[in-house]
Design an enzyme around this catalytic site. Structure first.
Site, PDB file in Angstrom:
ATOM      1  CE  LYS A 132      -3.849  -2.458   2.161  1.00  0.00           C
ATOM      2  NZ  LYS A 132      -4.428  -2.799   3.600  1.00  0.00           N
TER       3      LYS A 132
ATOM      4  CD  GLN B 198      -3.470  -4.264   6.727  1.00  0.00           C
ATOM      5  OE1 GLN B 198      -3.533  -3.261   6.095  1.00  0.00           O
ATOM      6  NE2 GLN B 198      -3.796  -5.551   6.157  1.00  0.00           N
TER       7      GLN B 198
ATOM      8  CG  ASP C 202      -9.438  -0.161   5.132  1.00  0.00           C
ATOM      9  OD1 ASP C 202      -9.142  -0.738   3.985  1.00  0.00           O
ATOM     10  OD2 ASP C 202      -8.550  -0.347   6.115  1.00  0.00           O
TER      11      ASP C 202
HETATM   12  N1  GUN Z   1      -6.910  -7.016   6.444  1.00  0.00           N
HETATM   13  C1  GUN Z   1      -7.089  -7.893   5.496  1.00  0.00           C
HETATM   14  N2  GUN Z   1      -7.769  -6.920   4.432  1.00  0.00           N
HETATM   15  C2  GUN Z   1      -7.890  -6.081   4.900  1.00  0.00           C
HETATM   16  C3  GUN Z   1      -7.994  -4.503   4.286  1.00  0.00           C
HETATM   17  O1  GUN Z   1      -8.697  -4.392   3.236  1.00  0.00           O
HETATM   18  N3  GUN Z   1      -7.917  -3.330   4.919  1.00  0.00           N
HETATM   19  C4  GUN Z   1      -7.399  -3.395   6.154  1.00  0.00           C
HETATM   20  N4  GUN Z   1      -7.086  -2.480   6.970  1.00  0.00           N
HETATM   21  N5  GUN Z   1      -6.845  -4.677   6.799  1.00  0.00           N
HETATM   22  C5  GUN Z   1      -7.004  -5.664   6.150  1.00  0.00           C
END
Ligand code: GUN
Length: 326
Positions: free
Chosen positions: A53, A97, A120
């Protein structure tokens, strides 16, 4: 006839080209959208995701910050960190995350993120906006799956769409997005009676269960569109042999690397489906692309909202947020 394979990489590149233009326009106005990612502890998969990311931010010229508190952090400490990021003007997007360590109250933390910075799309305010069909920040994986469908000209209106998996992050928002696109949507889960029979009704199947190769070829109606959201790492030789019996290239990959990736859809489905996304290289690249898109959108919308009172004052009417391009 084998399925038409929809490359997520090509669609991601298309989206990045559009975002690059938008970011250049914002830069001309003195705005550089920025994303802050909170990565708690040392979860190896989370580290890889967050690294990707941040790399995407760097590639597109967005600001990025990675905060890495220890796995021993308390809920209160994490809430304080989120509050700091909420207050920072240079941070447009905040990403916590998941998963968080067991001692942390995940819901409280996600609800503490300013909905305007919730790139998100996990905050209840943004989920509520999605339910009521108003534009907000939408969870990245479902939003990316919709981009694949739209940009590949897959008709949705009036179709039967079956979403397998009811998670807050993928299944539920995906079902809402398909419903807003005028599909007739069924959500399936572990208690669904005759799951193969329900999936067989679908013109569009969304597989988001998190179980390797679960959707079998004889579950899929010939010609259907299949979007595979799953990504499972197979390290067991017997399992790899069972799933990839007729796929020597995949078996060779397993022998060489000791693992192979497979979605929630059995690779044999490619012989039945009309259209299908691959794993890897299907939905995955879109998830990060939509995170970038949400960060740019959050930056634009926040600036528009900040300007709204002054422009309303100047013009004697309300402008700004209502005029935001989506
Ligand atoms: N953990 C697994 N997928 C995601 C996601 O799309 N966003 C976040 N913040 N954590 C995750």
């Amino acid at each position: 006839m084998p399925a038409r394979i929809l490359s997520g990489i090509a669609i991601r590149d298309q989206i990045y080209a559009e975002l690059t233009q938008e970011i250049a326009d914002l830069s001309g106005a003195g705005i550089r959208p920025g994303l802050a990612a909170i990565l708690v502890g040392e979860n190896a998969a989370s580290q890889i995701y967050v690294r990707s990311k941040i790399a995407a931010c760097e590639q597109l010229g967005l600001g990025s910050w990675q905060l890495t508190p220890p796995a021993t952090i308390t809920t209160e400490e994490l809430l304080a960190l989120v509050a700091e990021l909420n207050a920072r003007d240079d941070v447009d997007g905040i990403l916590v995350q998941l998963p968080l360590p067991a001692q942390v109250d995940t819901k409280r933390v996600l609800e503490a993120v300013d909905p305007a910075k919730d790139v998100d799309g996990f905050h209840p305010v943004n989920l509520g906006r999605l339910v009521s069909g108003r534009a907000g920040l939408v969870a990245c994986t479902p939003a990316g799956s919709m981009e694949i469908l739209r940009r590949s000209s897959i008709p949705m209106e009036g179709t039967e769409a079956v979403v397998v998996g009811r998670s807050d992050i993928v299944g539920k928002p995906m079902a809402l997005l398909l419903m807003h696109a005028n599909a007739t949507v069924t959500i399936c889960h572990s208690k669904t009676r005759d799951l193969p029979g329900v999936v067989r009704r679908a013109d569009i199947v969304i597989a988001a269960i998190g179980r390797a190769a679960m959707i079998e070829p004889d579950w899929v109606r010939p010609g259907a569109t299949v979007i595979d959201v799953g990504i499972n790492r197979i390290t067991d030789a017997e399992e790899a042999g069972r799933i990839f019996t007729n796929f020597p290239a995949k078996l060779a990959q397993f022998k060489e690397k000791g693992f192979v990736l497979v979605g929630d859809v059995h690779p044999g489905v490619a012989e039945v489906a009309g259209t299908m996304t691959p794993v890897p290289g299907g939905v995955g690249p879109l998830t990060i692309a939509m995170l970038m898109s949400n960060t740019v959108k959050a930056a634009r919308q926040r600036r528009a909202q900040e300007q709204a009172p002054s422009s309303a004052h100047r013009n004697g009417k309300t402008t700004g947020a209502a005029a935001v391009k989506r």
